[in-house]
Design a protein around this motif. Structure first.
Motif, PDB file in Angstrom:
ATOM      1  N   VAL A 102       0.848  -1.188   0.000  1.00  0.00           N
ATOM      2  CA  VAL A 102       0.000   0.000   0.000  1.00  0.00           C
ATOM      3  C   VAL A 102       0.888   1.243   0.000  1.00  0.00           C
ATOM      4  O   VAL A 102       2.014   1.209   0.477  1.00  0.00           O
ATOM      5  CB  VAL A 102      -0.941   0.011   1.226  1.00  0.00           C
ATOM      6  CG1 VAL A 102      -1.894  -1.161   1.180  1.00  0.00           C
ATOM      7  CG2 VAL A 102      -0.175   0.024   2.522  1.00  0.00           C
ATOM      8  N   PRO A 103       0.381   2.362  -0.535  1.00  0.00           N
ATOM      9  CA  PRO A 103       1.161   3.601  -0.490  1.00  0.00           C
ATOM     10  C   PRO A 103       1.420   4.026   0.954  1.00  0.00           C
ATOM     11  O   PRO A 103       0.509   4.064   1.769  1.00  0.00           O
ATOM     12  CB  PRO A 103       0.285   4.618  -1.205  1.00  0.00           C
ATOM     13  CG  PRO A 103      -0.618   3.797  -2.070  1.00  0.00           C
ATOM     14  CD  PRO A 103      -0.845   2.519  -1.305  1.00  0.00           C
ATOM     15  N   TYR A 104       2.670   4.313   1.258  1.00  0.00           N
ATOM     16  CA  TYR A 104       3.067   4.763   2.594  1.00  0.00           C
ATOM     17  C   TYR A 104       3.158   6.278   2.547  1.00  0.00           C
ATOM     18  O   TYR A 104       4.033   6.842   1.897  1.00  0.00           O
ATOM     19  CB  TYR A 104       4.415   4.136   2.969  1.00  0.00           C
ATOM     20  CG  TYR A 104       4.876   4.489   4.357  1.00  0.00           C
ATOM     21  CD1 TYR A 104       4.175   4.058   5.467  1.00  0.00           C
ATOM     22  CD2 TYR A 104       6.010   5.258   4.551  1.00  0.00           C
ATOM     23  CE1 TYR A 104       4.596   4.378   6.748  1.00  0.00           C
ATOM     24  CE2 TYR A 104       6.436   5.584   5.829  1.00  0.00           C
ATOM     25  CZ  TYR A 104       5.728   5.132   6.915  1.00  0.00           C
ATOM     26  OH  TYR A 104       6.145   5.463   8.183  1.00  0.00           O
ATOM     27  N   VAL A 105       2.236   6.949   3.218  1.00  0.00           N
ATOM     28  CA  VAL A 105       2.098   8.397   3.115  1.00  0.00           C
ATOM     29  C   VAL A 105       2.480   9.051   4.441  1.00  0.00           C
ATOM     30  O   VAL A 105       1.876   8.765   5.467  1.00  0.00           O
ATOM     31  CB  VAL A 105       0.650   8.773   2.742  1.00  0.00           C
ATOM     32  CG1 VAL A 105       0.512  10.269   2.572  1.00  0.00           C
ATOM     33  CG2 VAL A 105       0.225   8.052   1.479  1.00  0.00           C
ATOM     34  N   THR A 106       3.496   9.922   4.411  1.00  0.00           N
ATOM     35  CA  THR A 106       3.945  10.589   5.635  1.00  0.00           C
ATOM     36  C   THR A 106       3.947  12.112   5.511  1.00  0.00           C
ATOM     37  O   THR A 106       4.399  12.788   6.425  1.00  0.00           O
ATOM     38  CB  THR A 106       5.359  10.131   6.019  1.00  0.00           C
ATOM     39  OG1 THR A 106       6.245  10.448   4.945  1.00  0.00           O
ATOM     40  CG2 THR A 106       5.388   8.645   6.310  1.00  0.00           C
ATOM     41  N   VAL A 107       3.455  12.633   4.397  1.00  0.00           N
ATOM     42  CA  VAL A 107       3.383  14.083   4.217  1.00  0.00           C
ATOM     43  C   VAL A 107       2.000  14.472   3.737  1.00  0.00           C
ATOM     44  O   VAL A 107       1.339  13.713   3.045  1.00  0.00           O
ATOM     45  CB  VAL A 107       4.421  14.612   3.196  1.00  0.00           C
ATOM     46  CG1 VAL A 107       5.620  15.213   3.841  1.00  0.00           C
ATOM     47  CG2 VAL A 107       4.773  13.621   2.168  1.00  0.00           C
ATOM     48  N   TYR A 108       1.613  15.671   4.118  1.00  0.00           N
ATOM     49  CA  TYR A 108       0.331  16.219   3.686  1.00  0.00           C
ATOM     50  C   TYR A 108       0.599  17.054   2.450  1.00  0.00           C
ATOM     51  O   TYR A 108       1.224  18.113   2.525  1.00  0.00           O
ATOM     52  CB  TYR A 108      -0.271  17.075   4.808  1.00  0.00           C
ATOM     53  CG  TYR A 108      -1.537  17.786   4.410  1.00  0.00           C
ATOM     54  CD1 TYR A 108      -2.722  17.083   4.266  1.00  0.00           C
ATOM     55  CD2 TYR A 108      -1.548  19.157   4.192  1.00  0.00           C
ATOM     56  CE1 TYR A 108      -3.892  17.723   3.908  1.00  0.00           C
ATOM     57  CE2 TYR A 108      -2.713  19.813   3.836  1.00  0.00           C
ATOM     58  CZ  TYR A 108      -3.884  19.089   3.693  1.00  0.00           C
ATOM     59  OH  TYR A 108      -5.048  19.729   3.338  1.00  0.00           O
ATOM     60  N   GLU A 109       0.170  16.550   1.300  1.00  0.00           N
ATOM     61  CA  GLU A 109       0.338  17.256   0.041  1.00  0.00           C
ATOM     62  C   GLU A 109      -0.953  17.150  -0.765  1.00  0.00           C
ATOM     63  O   GLU A 109      -1.061  16.309  -1.660  1.00  0.00           O
ATOM     64  CB  GLU A 109       1.485  16.659  -0.776  1.00  0.00           C
ATOM     65  CG  GLU A 109       2.846  16.837  -0.170  1.00  0.00           C
ATOM     66  CD  GLU A 109       3.934  16.200  -1.007  1.00  0.00           C
ATOM     67  OE1 GLU A 109       4.911  16.906  -1.283  1.00  0.00           O
ATOM     68  OE2 GLU A 109       3.810  15.023  -1.370  1.00  0.00           O
ATOM     69  N   PRO A 110      -1.935  18.001  -0.459  1.00  0.00           N
ATOM     70  CA  PRO A 110      -3.211  17.898  -1.182  1.00  0.00           C
ATOM     71  C   PRO A 110      -3.033  18.270  -2.655  1.00  0.00           C
ATOM     72  O   PRO A 110      -2.317  19.223  -2.990  1.00  0.00           O
ATOM     73  CB  PRO A 110      -4.101  18.909  -0.457  1.00  0.00           C
ATOM     74  CG  PRO A 110      -3.168  19.872   0.180  1.00  0.00           C
ATOM     75  CD  PRO A 110      -1.924  19.094   0.499  1.00  0.00           C
ATOM     76  N   THR A 111      -3.633  17.481  -3.524  1.00  0.00           N
ATOM     77  CA  THR A 111      -3.581  17.753  -4.954  1.00  0.00           C
ATOM     78  C   THR A 111      -4.762  17.075  -5.635  1.00  0.00           C
ATOM     79  O   THR A 111      -5.256  16.059  -5.166  1.00  0.00           O
ATOM     80  CB  THR A 111      -2.268  17.254  -5.597  1.00  0.00           C
ATOM     81  OG1 THR A 111      -2.280  17.563  -6.978  1.00  0.00           O
ATOM     82  CG2 THR A 111      -2.097  15.763  -5.419  1.00  0.00           C
TER      83      THR A 111
END
Length: 127
Positions: A102-111
């Protein structure tokens, strides 16, 4: 609460009971979306908490912020754990070690640009 099926079970919650989630099952999509929505909130909090000027804060307030930051790190790990548990194959070296995770997401980058969405990572288990 669907832990053990009974004779009157009627297959309500059958996918959860048998751990046979598929893309056509709405609960799987809800779990995926809910976890990533919560990860977005946790990552936003962690990024903003790191920017807070604490120079005029009491020691108690600083300690409380650190408790919140620690809890946020826990929940980030927990949501990733839920995703791996439900959407990854069991890690078996030599059998499925090259399967996607699964994608490992550690930053908030709305797009809204889907080309910038995090991709799947290689292998759900340790190498």
């Amino acid at each position: 609460d669907l832990f053990h099926a009974t004779t009157s079970f009627g297959n309500r919650g059958g996918e959860e009971y048998e751990w046979t989630y598929t893309t056509g099952y709405g609960t799987a999509e809800s779990v995926w979306a809910g976890c990533y929505s919560n990860l977005k909130n946790v990552n936003y909090f962690l990024q903003e908490a790191a920017k807070v000027d604490q120079t005029e804060w009491s020691e108690e307030a600083k300690a409380q912020l650190q408790v919140f930051v620690g809890e946020a790190h826990f929940f980030r790990a927990y949501y990733h754990h839920l995703l791996v548990e439900r959407f990854c194959l069991a890690y078996n070296e030599g059998v499925n070690k090259d399967e996607f995770g699964v994608p490992y997401v550690t930053v908030y980058e709305p797009t809204s640009d889907s080309a910038k969405y995090p991709g799947q990572i290689q292998a759900c288990g340790p190498k």
